[in-house]
Design a protein around this motif. Sequence first.
Motif, short mmCIF file in Angstrom:
data_model
loop_
_atom_site.label_atom_id
_atom_site.label_comp_id
_atom_site.label_asym_id
_atom_site.label_seq_id
_atom_site.Cartn_x
_atom_site.Cartn_y
_atom_site.Cartn_z
N TRP A 220 1.06 -1.46 -0.01
CA TRP A 220 0.09 -0.11 0.06
C TRP A 220 0.76 1.13 0.19
CZ3 TRP A 220 -2.07 2.72 4.57
CH2 TRP A 220 -2.93 3.77 4.43
N GLN A 221 1.85 1.31 0.81
CA GLN A 221 2.94 2.41 0.80
C GLN A 221 3.42 2.54 -0.78
OE1 GLN A 221 3.66 4.82 3.31
NE2 GLN A 221 2.10 3.60 4.71
N ALA A 222 3.85 1.36 -1.25
CA ALA A 222 4.38 1.74 -2.62
C ALA A 222 3.44 2.23 -3.62
CB ALA A 222 4.97 0.47 -3.05
N ILE A 223 2.23 1.57 -3.65
CA ILE A 223 1.16 2.16 -4.39
C ILE A 223 0.88 3.67 -4.32
CG2 ILE A 223 -1.42 2.11 -5.16
CD1 ILE A 223 -1.37 -0.88 -4.41
N LYS A 224 0.90 4.06 -3.13
CA LYS A 224 0.86 5.53 -2.72
C LYS A 224 1.61 6.12 -3.17
CE LYS A 224 0.24 5.50 1.99
NZ LYS A 224 -0.11 6.13 3.19
N GLN A 225 3.07 5.99 -3.42
CA GLN A 225 4.22 6.66 -3.85
C GLN A 225 4.03 6.79 -5.25
OE1 GLN A 225 6.75 8.29 -2.53
NE2 GLN A 225 6.48 7.48 -0.26
N ALA A 226 3.33 5.42 -6.01
CA ALA A 226 3.37 5.56 -7.29
C ALA A 226 2.26 6.13 -8.02
CB ALA A 226 3.48 3.91 -7.97
N SER A 227 1.34 7.03 -7.05
CA SER A 227 -0.09 7.32 -7.60
C SER A 227 -0.24 8.19 -8.71
CB SER A 227 -0.80 8.26 -6.67
OG SER A 227 0.25 9.39 -6.27
N GLN A 228 1.07 8.73 -9.39
CA GLN A 228 1.25 9.13 -10.69
C GLN A 228 2.21 8.69 -11.63
OE1 GLN A 228 -0.95 11.90 -11.47
NE2 GLN A 228 -1.88 11.42 -9.18
N GLY A 229 2.42 7.52 -11.18
CA GLY A 229 3.33 6.67 -11.99
C GLY A 229 3.03 5.21 -12.35
N TYR A 230 4.06 4.32 -12.06
CA TYR A 230 3.90 2.94 -12.08
C TYR A 230 4.23 2.06 -11.04
CZ TYR A 230 3.77 4.28 -17.04
OH TYR A 230 3.55 5.09 -18.13
N PHE A 231 3.58 1.21 -10.61
CA PHE A 231 3.61 0.23 -9.52
C PHE A 231 4.04 -1.03 -9.80
CE2 PHE A 231 1.57 -2.88 -6.38
CZ PHE A 231 2.34 -2.62 -5.64
N LEU A 232 5.11 -1.60 -9.82
CA LEU A 232 5.71 -2.85 -10.04
C LEU A 232 5.55 -3.97 -9.01
CD1 LEU A 232 8.84 -1.52 -12.30
CD2 LEU A 232 6.46 -1.89 -12.98
N LEU A 233 5.33 -5.47 -9.45
CA LEU A 233 5.62 -6.43 -8.42
C LEU A 233 6.58 -7.21 -8.85
CD1 LEU A 233 4.17 -7.85 -6.08
CD2 LEU A 233 2.46 -8.90 -7.67
N ARG A 234 7.47 -7.76 -8.02
CA ARG A 234 8.57 -8.49 -7.92
C ARG A 234 8.70 -9.48 -7.10
NH1 ARG A 234 13.05 -4.93 -8.21
NH2 ARG A 234 13.75 -5.41 -6.32
N ILE A 235 8.64 -10.87 -7.35
CA ILE A 235 8.83 -11.92 -6.32
C ILE A 235 10.17 -12.23 -6.16
CG2 ILE A 235 7.94 -14.34 -5.92
CD1 ILE A 235 5.71 -12.05 -6.11
N GLU A 236 10.98 -12.02 -5.10
CA GLU A 236 12.02 -12.53 -4.64
C GLU A 236 12.17 -13.74 -4.03
OE1 GLU A 236 13.47 -8.91 -2.40
OE2 GLU A 236 13.78 -7.75 -4.30
#
Length: 284
Positions: free
Chosen positions: A24-40
């Motif tokens: 959720w924190q990452a999504i808020k940072q990307a509100s005007q950009g792109y949110f990526l998901l990576r499985i480590e």
Amino acid sequence: MTVITRFAPSPTGHLHLGHVYAAWQAIKQASQGYFLLRIEDIDTTRCRPEWSAALLEDLGWLGFEWQQPVRIQSRHMAEYSQALKNLRSEGLLYPCFCTRADITREIAEAGSAPHSPDGVPLYPGTCRSLSPAEQDARLAAGEACAWRLDMQAALRRLSHPLERVEHGIRFPCYPERFGDVVLARKDVPASYHLCAAHDDAVQGVTLVTRGEDLLAATDLHRLLQTLFGWPEPAYAHHGLLKGADGQRLAKRDAALTVRSLRESGASPQDIMERIRQAETVSRP
């Protein structure tokens, strides 16, 4: 500049509320950009494909959306291997044949040892002095080894002091605190530090959003970015989600997994409201 940030969990169990908070924190940072998901999932002794699948399913159920494709680290081991070869060719990596018992004995004989930010005693450098001929002979014999960064050699490559950018402010970095850090374990062919820094560059991440427990690791990642000539992202380290008792929520809290809450009848809205309430508790 367009913000590209990411959520990068390790599938060592079911998605829990701490994960949801980080995403959720990452999504808020990307509100005007792109949110990526990576499985480590490079640590095959702890990560499982079924947990990766469950993680993706739970995130989708919560209504989270991300740009495709999802990067699965275990599918890119050849890339990490090449990065390690590049460091070795530059004389910045050496094989370490020590066992944990060897290292413990060396430290005990020395009387003490400084600790890294992870709380681990710094490696005393036992294998750093092995000659190339001895290294090659032991490798040719199939002796198991980890691969360590020669920290002092790496620092000599820097033309200026390392810094990180967080909230528009530059802070100094001190990667030497990690000593000759392991970049490939005997049982895992690449480390979190190498893979995370590599993938942030490959995915074009401009803002690394993650928990404050990884703040110190940023110093090491900035060193790797500089050694490889990778782009320098900015950073946003958020607080860790805590329960009413003030303790950090973690995977050991099985009742706080999204899966268990779903099974108990919670809706996505219920869970996100719980996250918002927990955020208030977690603030300093």
